[in-house]
Design a protein around this motif. Structure first.
Motif, PDB file in Angstrom:
ATOM      1  N   ASN A 164       0.816  -1.220   0.000  1.00 54.97           N
ATOM      2  CA  ASN A 164       0.000   0.000   0.000  1.00 54.97           C
ATOM      3  C   ASN A 164       0.845   1.264   0.000  1.00 54.97           C
ATOM      4  O   ASN A 164       0.512   2.235  -0.679  1.00 54.97           O
ATOM      5  CB  ASN A 164      -0.964  -0.006   1.197  1.00 54.97           C
ATOM      6  CG  ASN A 164      -2.009  -1.082   1.075  1.00 54.97           C
ATOM      7  OD1 ASN A 164      -2.348  -1.536  -0.011  1.00 54.97           O
ATOM      8  ND2 ASN A 164      -2.534  -1.526   2.217  1.00 54.97           N
ATOM      9  N   ASN A 165       1.944   1.254   0.767  1.00 52.83           N
ATOM     10  CA  ASN A 165       2.820   2.429   0.793  1.00 52.83           C
ATOM     11  C   ASN A 165       3.494   2.656  -0.560  1.00 52.83           C
ATOM     12  O   ASN A 165       3.641   3.791  -1.004  1.00 52.83           O
ATOM     13  CB  ASN A 165       3.854   2.309   1.909  1.00 52.83           C
ATOM     14  CG  ASN A 165       3.241   2.508   3.278  1.00 52.83           C
ATOM     15  OD1 ASN A 165       2.097   2.939   3.416  1.00 52.83           O
ATOM     16  ND2 ASN A 165       3.997   2.188   4.313  1.00 52.83           N
ATOM     17  N   MET A 195      12.156   7.588   0.037  1.00 54.48           N
ATOM     18  CA  MET A 195      13.246   7.145   0.915  1.00 54.48           C
ATOM     19  C   MET A 195      12.717   6.719   2.287  1.00 54.48           C
ATOM     20  O   MET A 195      13.146   5.705   2.842  1.00 54.48           O
ATOM     21  CB  MET A 195      14.299   8.230   1.023  1.00 54.48           C
ATOM     22  CG  MET A 195      15.010   8.473  -0.313  1.00 54.48           C
ATOM     23  SD  MET A 195      16.196   9.816  -0.260  1.00 54.48           S
ATOM     24  CE  MET A 195      17.494   9.046   0.663  1.00 54.48           C
ATOM     25  N   GLY A 196      11.765   7.481   2.819  1.00 52.77           N
ATOM     26  CA  GLY A 196      11.180   7.136   4.107  1.00 52.77           C
ATOM     27  C   GLY A 196      10.405   5.837   4.058  1.00 52.77           C
ATOM     28  O   GLY A 196      10.480   5.013   4.981  1.00 52.77           O
ATOM     29  N   MET A 197       9.644   5.639   2.970  1.00 53.84           N
ATOM     30  CA  MET A 197       8.864   4.422   2.816  1.00 53.84           C
ATOM     31  C   MET A 197       9.779   3.198   2.731  1.00 53.84           C
ATOM     32  O   MET A 197       9.511   2.169   3.351  1.00 53.84           O
ATOM     33  CB  MET A 197       7.989   4.534   1.562  1.00 53.84           C
ATOM     34  CG  MET A 197       6.999   3.407   1.365  1.00 53.84           C
ATOM     35  SD  MET A 197       7.656   1.928   0.576  1.00 53.84           S
ATOM     36  CE  MET A 197       8.332   2.596  -0.919  1.00 53.84           C
ATOM     37  N   GLU A 235      11.195   2.500   6.244  1.00 53.21           N
ATOM     38  CA  GLU A 235      10.212   2.046   7.229  1.00 53.21           C
ATOM     39  C   GLU A 235       9.482   0.759   6.830  1.00 53.21           C
ATOM     40  O   GLU A 235       9.201  -0.074   7.689  1.00 53.21           O
ATOM     41  CB  GLU A 235       9.168   3.149   7.470  1.00 53.21           C
ATOM     42  CG  GLU A 235       9.742   4.426   8.053  1.00 53.21           C
ATOM     43  CD  GLU A 235      10.313   4.230   9.454  1.00 53.21           C
ATOM     44  OE1 GLU A 235       9.712   3.473  10.244  1.00 53.21           O
ATOM     45  OE2 GLU A 235      11.374   4.814   9.741  1.00 53.21           O
ATOM     46  N   SER A 236       9.160   0.607   5.538  1.00 54.18           N
ATOM     47  CA  SER A 236       8.265  -0.480   5.114  1.00 54.18           C
ATOM     48  C   SER A 236       8.939  -1.599   4.335  1.00 54.18           C
ATOM     49  O   SER A 236       8.380  -2.687   4.242  1.00 54.18           O
ATOM     50  CB  SER A 236       7.130   0.084   4.254  1.00 54.18           C
ATOM     51  OG  SER A 236       6.384   1.020   4.962  1.00 54.18           O
ATOM     52  N   VAL A 237      10.100  -1.328   3.732  1.00 53.47           N
ATOM     53  CA  VAL A 237      10.721  -2.319   2.858  1.00 53.47           C
ATOM     54  C   VAL A 237      11.911  -3.005   3.530  1.00 53.47           C
ATOM     55  O   VAL A 237      11.920  -4.234   3.690  1.00 53.47           O
ATOM     56  CB  VAL A 237      11.162  -1.686   1.517  1.00 53.47           C
ATOM     57  CG1 VAL A 237      11.880  -2.702   0.640  1.00 53.47           C
ATOM     58  CG2 VAL A 237       9.968  -1.099   0.780  1.00 53.47           C
ATOM     59  N   LEU A 238      12.896  -2.243   3.898  1.00 54.06           N
ATOM     60  CA  LEU A 238      14.140  -2.827   4.419  1.00 54.06           C
ATOM     61  C   LEU A 238      13.927  -3.743   5.632  1.00 54.06           C
ATOM     62  O   LEU A 238      14.567  -4.806   5.703  1.00 54.06           O
ATOM     63  CB  LEU A 238      15.159  -1.736   4.714  1.00 54.06           C
ATOM     64  CG  LEU A 238      15.636  -0.935   3.494  1.00 54.06           C
ATOM     65  CD1 LEU A 238      16.621   0.145   3.906  1.00 54.06           C
ATOM     66  CD2 LEU A 238      16.218  -1.845   2.421  1.00 54.06           C
ATOM     67  N   PRO A 239      13.036  -3.404   6.559  1.00 56.61           N
ATOM     68  CA  PRO A 239      12.872  -4.295   7.726  1.00 56.61           C
ATOM     69  C   PRO A 239      12.277  -5.663   7.392  1.00 56.61           C
ATOM     70  O   PRO A 239      12.461  -6.605   8.164  1.00 56.61           O
ATOM     71  CB  PRO A 239      11.926  -3.513   8.641  1.00 56.61           C
ATOM     72  CG  PRO A 239      12.046  -2.097   8.220  1.00 56.61           C
ATOM     73  CD  PRO A 239      12.311  -2.136   6.742  1.00 56.61           C
ATOM     74  N   ILE A 240      11.564  -5.800   6.261  1.00 53.50           N
ATOM     75  CA  ILE A 240      10.880  -7.071   6.003  1.00 53.50           C
ATOM     76  C   ILE A 240      11.429  -7.841   4.800  1.00 53.50           C
ATOM     77  O   ILE A 240      10.982  -8.958   4.538  1.00 53.50           O
ATOM     78  CB  ILE A 240       9.353  -6.872   5.840  1.00 53.50           C
ATOM     79  CG1 ILE A 240       9.022  -6.092   4.571  1.00 53.50           C
ATOM     80  CG2 ILE A 240       8.757  -6.208   7.074  1.00 53.50           C
ATOM     81  CD1 ILE A 240       7.544  -6.103   4.204  1.00 53.50           C
ATOM     82  N   CYS A 241      12.379  -7.258   4.064  1.00 53.12           N
ATOM     83  CA  CYS A 241      12.889  -7.921   2.857  1.00 53.12           C
ATOM     84  C   CYS A 241      14.284  -8.477   3.081  1.00 53.12           C
ATOM     85  O   CYS A 241      15.137  -7.827   3.664  1.00 53.12           O
ATOM     86  CB  CYS A 241      12.902  -6.945   1.681  1.00 53.12           C
ATOM     87  SG  CYS A 241      11.245  -6.533   1.111  1.00 53.12           S
ATOM     88  N   GLU A 242      14.500  -9.680   2.566  1.00 54.05           N
ATOM     89  CA  GLU A 242      15.829 -10.278   2.653  1.00 54.05           C
ATOM     90  C   GLU A 242      16.599 -10.149   1.349  1.00 54.05           C
ATOM     91  O   GLU A 242      17.801 -10.376   1.324  1.00 54.05           O
ATOM     92  CB  GLU A 242      15.753 -11.735   3.103  1.00 54.05           C
ATOM     93  CG  GLU A 242      15.073 -12.678   2.145  1.00 54.05           C
ATOM     94  CD  GLU A 242      15.020 -14.093   2.696  1.00 54.05           C
ATOM     95  OE1 GLU A 242      15.618 -14.977   2.070  1.00 54.05           O
ATOM     96  OE2 GLU A 242      14.377 -14.309   3.740  1.00 54.05           O
ATOM     97  N   ASP A 243      15.913  -9.793   0.259  1.00 50.33           N
ATOM     98  CA  ASP A 243      16.587  -9.607  -1.026  1.00 50.33           C
ATOM     99  C   ASP A 243      15.783  -8.625  -1.867  1.00 50.33           C
ATOM    100  O   ASP A 243      14.545  -8.646  -1.841  1.00 50.33           O
ATOM    101  CB  ASP A 243      16.735 -10.937  -1.759  1.00 50.33           C
ATOM    102  CG  ASP A 243      17.769 -10.902  -2.875  1.00 50.33           C
ATOM    103  OD1 ASP A 243      18.484  -9.887  -3.013  1.00 50.33           O
ATOM    104  OD2 ASP A 243      17.865 -11.900  -3.616  1.00 50.33           O
TER     105      ASP A 243
END
Length: 160
Positions: A27-28, A80-82, A85-93
């Motif tokens: 959604n973000n 950059m904020g999205m 906050e929303s991508v880097l914490p949950i993605c491994e690749d």
């Protein structure tokens, strides 16, 4: 006149990620369609993966009028904020591929419910221009060979 820049990002979400966080990421991403440089933006789950090497779970597809517009989007504080906050914490690749489309897709914005199929080809080192031109000719001929294809673009990956 500049050509359309195609921007595809593939994400592999960590298997233990709460589904609500995945939905927030989607959604973000989709909310960034309102940023000025964006001509088209859609993010969602990958429905089918034909590669055993890559097991990406989600995809972002965007279109821009120029490399500068893609740069502007990439550096925009909302983007950059999205990502932070929303991508880097949950993605491994994450894998991004950008190319200058060989033609301007029409329409630029895909209708709701459209299916997108993305194929990446890596040519062998040292392939001659004749072979490259033959491959591009085959790719461009795909649309005419299959009635259900509305758009097809191809190009050489850009380092942007």
């Amino acid at each position: 006149m500049s050509k359309t820049i195609e921007h595809v990002v593939l994400f592999k979400v960590k298997s233990e990620t709460d589904p609500s966080k995945v939905n927030t990421m989607i959604n973000n991403h989709n909310g960034l369609v309102t940023l000025d440089p964006v001509r088209h933006l859609a993010c969602g789950p990958v429905l089918r993966n034909g590669s055993s090497l890559f097991t990406f779970t989600h995809m972002l597809h965007c279109r821009y009028s120029s490399k500068e517009d893609l740069d502007s989007y990439s550096q925009h504080p909302d983007h950059m904020g999205m990502v932070k906050e929303s991508v880097l914490p949950i993605c491994e690749d994450i894998m991004a591929v950008d190319w200058e489309a060989d033609q301007t897709p029409d329409p630029i914005v895909l209708p709701p419910g459209s299916a997108v199929r993305v194929s990446f080809l890596k040519l062998k080192e040292g392939v001659g221009e004749d072979a490259k031109n033959e491959i591009y000719g085959v790719i461009k001929g795909i649309k005419e060979s299959f009635g259900g294809i509305q758009q097809i673009t191809s190009g050489i990956q850009q380092t942007l």
